[in-house]
Write a protein that holds these residues in place. Sequence first.
Motif, mmCIF file in Angstrom:
data_model
loop_
_atom_site.group_PDB
_atom_site.id
_atom_site.type_symbol
_atom_site.label_atom_id
_atom_site.label_comp_id
_atom_site.label_asym_id
_atom_site.label_seq_id
_atom_site.Cartn_x
_atom_site.Cartn_y
_atom_site.Cartn_z
ATOM 1 N N UNK A 44 0.843 -1.188 0.000
ATOM 2 C CA UNK A 44 0.000 0.000 0.000
ATOM 3 C C UNK A 44 0.881 1.241 0.000
ATOM 4 N N UNK A 45 0.608 2.126 -0.946
ATOM 5 C CA UNK A 45 1.315 3.407 -0.929
ATOM 6 C C UNK A 45 0.414 4.472 -0.322
ATOM 7 N N UNK A 46 0.997 5.360 0.483
ATOM 8 C CA UNK A 46 0.245 6.504 0.991
ATOM 9 C C UNK A 46 0.713 7.743 0.249
ATOM 10 N N UNK A 47 -0.257 8.570 -0.101
ATOM 11 C CA UNK A 47 0.016 9.723 -0.958
ATOM 12 C C UNK A 47 -0.091 10.996 -0.132
ATOM 13 N N UNK A 48 0.772 11.961 -0.445
ATOM 14 C CA UNK A 48 0.764 13.218 0.294
ATOM 15 C C UNK A 48 -0.217 14.217 -0.285
ATOM 16 N N UNK A 49 -0.704 15.108 0.569
ATOM 17 C CA UNK A 49 -1.587 16.190 0.116
ATOM 18 C C UNK A 49 -1.665 17.241 1.210
ATOM 19 N N UNK A 50 -2.631 18.163 1.113
ATOM 20 C CA UNK A 50 -2.799 19.124 2.195
ATOM 21 C C UNK A 50 -3.539 18.447 3.337
ATOM 22 N N UNK A 51 -3.128 18.753 4.549
ATOM 23 C CA UNK A 51 -3.730 18.161 5.729
ATOM 24 C C UNK A 51 -5.252 18.338 5.734
ATOM 25 N N UNK A 52 -5.684 19.543 5.311
ATOM 26 C CA UNK A 52 -7.116 19.890 5.434
ATOM 27 C C UNK A 52 -7.909 19.700 4.149
ATOM 28 N N UNK A 53 -7.289 19.073 3.118
ATOM 29 C CA UNK A 53 -8.002 18.879 1.859
ATOM 30 C C UNK A 53 -8.518 20.240 1.365
ATOM 31 N N UNK A 54 -7.600 21.205 1.330
ATOM 32 C CA UNK A 54 -8.001 22.598 1.109
ATOM 33 C C UNK A 54 -7.687 23.079 -0.298
ATOM 34 N N UNK A 55 -8.157 24.301 -0.584
ATOM 35 C CA UNK A 55 -7.848 24.968 -1.847
ATOM 36 C C UNK A 55 -6.738 25.984 -1.641
ATOM 37 N N UNK A 56 -5.940 25.776 -0.588
ATOM 38 C CA UNK A 56 -4.943 26.785 -0.207
ATOM 39 C C UNK A 56 -3.938 27.071 -1.313
#
Lengths: 398, 447
Positions: free
Chosen positions: A100-112
């Motif tokens: 299983x790979x884990x993918x990075x993103x914004x913590x808050x799932x934001x439009x920042x």
Amino acid sequence: MLNIVFYFQVHQPYRLRHFNVLDVGRNSGYFDDASNRSIMQKVAAKCYLPTNQLLLELIKKHKGSFKIAYSITGTAIEQFKQYSPEVLDSFKQLVDTGCVELIGETYYHSLSFLYDTNEFLEQVYMHRALIKKEFGYDTTTFRNTELIYQDTLSDVIYEIEGFKTIITEGVDRVLDWRSPLYAYKNYSKSLNLLLKYYQLSDDIAFRFSNRDWPEFPLTVPKFVRWIDHLTLSENQNRNQFLNLFMDYETFGEHQWAETGIFDFIKHLPAEVLKRDNLGFITPCETSEYANYQQEGISFKEAVSWADAERDLSAWLENDMQKNAIETLYDLLEKAKQKGDAEIISQLRLLTTSDHFYYMCTKYFQDGDVHKYFSPYDSPDQAYIYFINVMADIEERLL
Amino acid sequence: MKVLMFTWEFPPFISGGLGMACYGMVQSLLKIGIKVDLVLPTRDLVYFPLSIPEDVDNLPAVFIEPKKHKEYSSISFGSVKERLDYIGITKHPESYIQLGEIKKFFRLSKSYESSEQVHWTDSDKLLDEALINLTGEEDLIRKVQEYTLRAQKVASTLKYDIVHAHDWLCYPAGMIARKVSGKPLVVHIHATEFDRSGGPGDERIHNIEYAGMMFADRVIAVSQYTAQMIMSRYIIDSGNIRIVHNAFSVKEDMNDTKQRIFKGPTILFLGRITLQKGPDYFLEVAEKVLFKYPHARFIVAGTGDMGRMLLHRSAQLRLKNRFLFTGFLNRKQVERILLAADVYVMPSVSEPFGIAPLEAMAYGVTSIISKQSGVAEVVNNVFKIDFWDTDRMAETIGYLIENPELCKKMGHDSKEEVNHILWDAAADKIRDVYIHVLEDFLATNKA
């Protein structure tokens, strides 16, 4: 060889309660704890727990040939811990398999990314730290909120150490004559770029239980036959990647168990692995399998995986959405100047893109999807509660 | 003396000023010994026999059907609200009658035709006019039909000296009651279709209003402004019109200590968000004020068909979190929002009276009111500005923001003033109208 790249988005927002003007200054909390709890527990029971269990069994059964990837948002992980800790444990078990790979993103799932680059970077680092802490995992693939992507995003991500791959939507108007089945590079050729194959992804995510769809019912042999056909096109022995990206809640929540979605997933890997020319890999592995010069693709305008338009219009089209988000980032700036950590963290929970999705007023079929996901009666209501909260926070900053 | 009164609103069943006006008026009429049988658009067929001032809060009810009344009397209710729920009146107006419950309107016309008629008089023609215009498939029209149907039954069952009907929704009922009982009819104009629509309005409603006013033995207008309107637009004989200004009942237990919600200047619009009330002018004023005083906050309290437009437009103007909407507020919430406000604005395009400013004044809120209103005729400690003059309104608000002490003083003075605008005085005038109508009526019938 064609490898299927399964990637699932796991996300839950903190929904706002019906916050009235008269609630301003009463210190009564912004979030609908009861509904957040019940939704989390409902989705855990219908989707997360049974799907995780099923995928764990499949991974074990196929001894390393069945692989998947997840992006799990910070707000989802926080709510697992608060309301359904066994879900987090079951994800840990999955990650421990090594498949299983884990993918990075914004913590808050934001439009920042679209409003405040520094805030965006902070949220990306926060998420990376969280994934390291919870799973002991270092992310190397990045996906922005709802697969929102444009050239400038790749510039920012390239600056962050460790990210090698970005995933986004295979939008027709950008791909033009090109196929989403190959691994590409970003416009400056500094990062590996994977594009969602939306027809086959949406066959599972949206059309699986649709009785009006001519292909209904979707069976495993039929679906694998379609995949097999993809390899027949001229590919000069180049390895192909079929990127099937979707909401994890597809399993058991958007498509209920009664539709047969679990049986479908259960039998899919074996059917795929029967064939020598098909397999599964994770996003970070694609660059080593790409046995050709990867072409750079430029995304001048922002794209996403949302709605028929596949642009930003699900979140940032009407004036309510724009006024709300501009107010939010203004306040975040003020809160940072003041150094009020509590308010900053509350504002960050409000950067979650879902809040703006609820304010969407687009018609036609997409309106229905928005309605299905919204905890409010109307986009106007969603906007009113959000703006009232913005007023309350501003009063606290004065 | 006993009055059969038809009204569409009465607390707790209220959506605008009409309910508040009827409450204050009836309470003061009861104080001077005039009894009132009240008929509201309830779900069940009941009337409310009010005989002492306290009855306006208790609302004792009688079911017209004896069997139903027996059933109702046998139930012991925990609270007034519970009892009113049983009768079906605590809901928001216009939402209590299910469409499915309404029978076809032709029943009314039929029963009317079959009643004994020797010849076709002028007044019959007016009644016919009112009923003919009371046709349509809209929810509201159908509710009025049902209400009018019931009036016939109520009017023939009860005993009373005079009939009093408030606004067009109740004119057909009042006319039927007069026809059935032969008792004189007073119609009370709180608003005309010209005020509500801000334009030509609904032809059917104009016709009903005209027929009602022509048919009535006396017409009460809530202001000079309204009297002028019905004389010029409906050509009603000025000799038949009496002006009785509305008032405000200050509650003894009223809490009027300021309770701020916002630290900055708070400017309030309170009322239905409809064309008549000028909410779009309020938005225009807000934009102008916020340009110069970005720390001010504008609150729109209420609901209405222009709400969406106003919401979207305020977002389009990027008024940030400085222009807020409360949605529907109950009485307690209205009090709270008034206690939080510094300035109240009523930019109505046409306001026959406008009771809301009196309430704002009672809470010590400095008020800016449209010159195109009846209430402007009775108050002094307010700013009176043309509704369209948004520059002037913005300047005035700016002046009040810069001079908070003066704003406070103005609010205080207006509170003093409103304490002297009493329903008791209005009730005395209404009694005089009743007496003269009855005298004229008896004289005519003798002759």
